[in-house]
Design an enzyme around this catalytic site. Sequence first.
Site, PDB file in Angstrom:
ATOM      1  N   LYS A  14      32.542  28.347  39.912  1.00 28.61           N
ATOM      2  CA  LYS A  14      33.107  28.092  41.250  1.00 28.61           C
ATOM      3  C   LYS A  14      32.331  28.860  42.317  1.00 28.61           C
ATOM      4  O   LYS A  14      31.918  28.284  43.324  1.00 28.61           O
ATOM      5  CB  LYS A  14      34.590  28.498  41.299  1.00 28.61           C
ATOM      6  CG  LYS A  14      35.462  27.801  40.272  1.00 28.61           C
ATOM      7  CD  LYS A  14      36.920  28.209  40.390  1.00 28.61           C
ATOM      8  CE  LYS A  14      37.216  29.653  40.073  1.00 28.61           C
ATOM      9  NZ  LYS A  14      37.072  30.028  38.654  1.00 28.61           N
ATOM     10  N   ARG A  89      45.543  29.028  42.741  1.00 33.16           N
ATOM     11  CA  ARG A  89      45.539  29.304  41.298  1.00 33.16           C
ATOM     12  C   ARG A  89      46.930  29.165  40.690  1.00 33.16           C
ATOM     13  O   ARG A  89      47.083  29.359  39.487  1.00 33.16           O
ATOM     14  CB  ARG A  89      45.042  30.725  41.060  1.00 33.16           C
ATOM     15  CG  ARG A  89      43.563  30.814  40.698  1.00 33.16           C
ATOM     16  CD  ARG A  89      43.209  32.295  40.587  1.00 33.16           C
ATOM     17  NE  ARG A  89      42.111  32.584  39.725  1.00 33.16           N
ATOM     18  CZ  ARG A  89      40.865  32.775  40.151  1.00 33.16           C
ATOM     19  NH1 ARG A  89      40.551  32.632  41.409  1.00 33.16           N
ATOM     20  NH2 ARG A  89      39.930  33.113  39.285  1.00 33.16           N
ATOM     21  N   ARG A 128      27.328  38.038  32.952  1.00 35.82           N
ATOM     22  CA  ARG A 128      27.473  38.560  34.313  1.00 35.82           C
ATOM     23  C   ARG A 128      27.883  40.037  34.274  1.00 35.82           C
ATOM     24  O   ARG A 128      27.413  40.839  35.070  1.00 35.82           O
ATOM     25  CB  ARG A 128      28.514  37.737  35.076  1.00 35.82           C
ATOM     26  CG  ARG A 128      28.668  38.184  36.515  1.00 35.82           C
ATOM     27  CD  ARG A 128      29.555  37.280  37.319  1.00 35.82           C
ATOM     28  NE  ARG A 128      30.948  37.370  36.909  1.00 35.82           N
ATOM     29  CZ  ARG A 128      31.915  36.596  37.380  1.00 35.82           C
ATOM     30  NH1 ARG A 128      31.647  35.674  38.264  1.00 35.82           N
ATOM     31  NH2 ARG A 128      33.156  36.732  36.973  1.00 35.82           N
ATOM     32  N   ARG A 134      31.393  44.460  37.383  1.00 32.27           N
ATOM     33  CA  ARG A 134      32.800  44.053  37.576  1.00 32.27           C
ATOM     34  C   ARG A 134      33.648  44.516  36.404  1.00 32.27           C
ATOM     35  O   ARG A 134      33.336  44.233  35.251  1.00 32.27           O
ATOM     36  CB  ARG A 134      32.889  42.520  37.721  1.00 32.27           C
ATOM     37  CG  ARG A 134      32.765  42.087  39.165  1.00 32.27           C
ATOM     38  CD  ARG A 134      32.814  40.602  39.326  1.00 32.27           C
ATOM     39  NE  ARG A 134      34.040  39.983  38.818  1.00 32.27           N
ATOM     40  CZ  ARG A 134      34.402  38.733  39.106  1.00 32.27           C
ATOM     41  NH1 ARG A 134      33.649  38.015  39.909  1.00 32.27           N
ATOM     42  NH2 ARG A 134      35.507  38.236  38.603  1.00 32.27           N
ATOM     43  N   ARG A 145      42.139  36.671  31.059  1.00 30.08           N
ATOM     44  CA  ARG A 145      41.980  35.808  32.252  1.00 30.08           C
ATOM     45  C   ARG A 145      42.026  34.334  31.858  1.00 30.08           C
ATOM     46  O   ARG A 145      42.619  33.515  32.564  1.00 30.08           O
ATOM     47  CB  ARG A 145      40.642  36.125  32.950  1.00 30.08           C
ATOM     48  CG  ARG A 145      40.686  37.435  33.712  1.00 30.08           C
ATOM     49  CD  ARG A 145      39.303  37.964  34.006  1.00 30.08           C
ATOM     50  NE  ARG A 145      38.538  37.101  34.882  1.00 30.08           N
ATOM     51  CZ  ARG A 145      37.226  37.224  35.075  1.00 30.08           C
ATOM     52  NH1 ARG A 145      36.549  38.164  34.430  1.00 30.08           N
ATOM     53  NH2 ARG A 145      36.607  36.421  35.896  1.00 30.08           N
TER      54      ARG A 145
END
Length: 193
Positions: A14, A89, A128, A134, A145
Amino acid sequence: MFNLVLFGPPGSGKGTQSENILKTYKLQHISTGDLLRNEVSNMTPLGTEAKKYMDQGMLVPDEVVIGMISSKIDETPDARGFIFDGFPRTRAQAEALDKLLEFKNTRIQLVLALEVPEEDLIKRLLGRGETSGRSDDNLEVITKRIKEYHAKTEPVASYYQSQGKLERIAGHHPIPDTFKLLCKEINNYILPA
Ligand code: B4P
């Protein structure tokens, strides 16, 4: 005004595709993930609260996120349109967005749902995590998640399907190929600026 929702599980691309779309079509980008991470890094009270949820792979409460969106839309009243990235969401967020846009005399025209096999999502997010720093890109939190996505976010697709706005896009291709598929759908509404 053209308003687009980019929908999909964590790591489906996204954020990546939003960057491409906003450059091509000159739309304003609203990413709730980026807005929340900004609050966290500025150590605001909202950010401190949000971090508790994000670090556990859980969604931040609806009222926090909806409030942020409203003020962000108001910042650019002359926008050609908005890309909503990672929002809504939950069904409550989707209903709130519809009301908010109606109040501003506009609406969501198109929802593009990126579909990517789960093993690819995990691989991408772990990749990532190696460079992003992160705190939610580690295997334990990624798993949570994805679970949270299936429980709370996936039902939002049928909300938009019943409005005739949902298009499913295969998101497992390389980034430029997925982008072409997205453009094909967007071009039915607006052309590159
Ligand atoms: P987000 O910031 O929205 O992030 P995301 O879902 O993890 O990632 P995205 O799908 O954007 O993936 P990306 O393009 O980066 O959310 C983070 C957290 O914030 C949530 O867990 C939640 O706690 C909170 N939150 C956010 N919005 C909320 C809301 N509305 N309500 C409540 N809570 C909210 O891609 C990931 C990786 O894949 C990148 O490394 C990229 O380079 C790679 N990649 C992308 N496309 C690829 C492709 N085609 N091929 C190979 N790799 C690809």
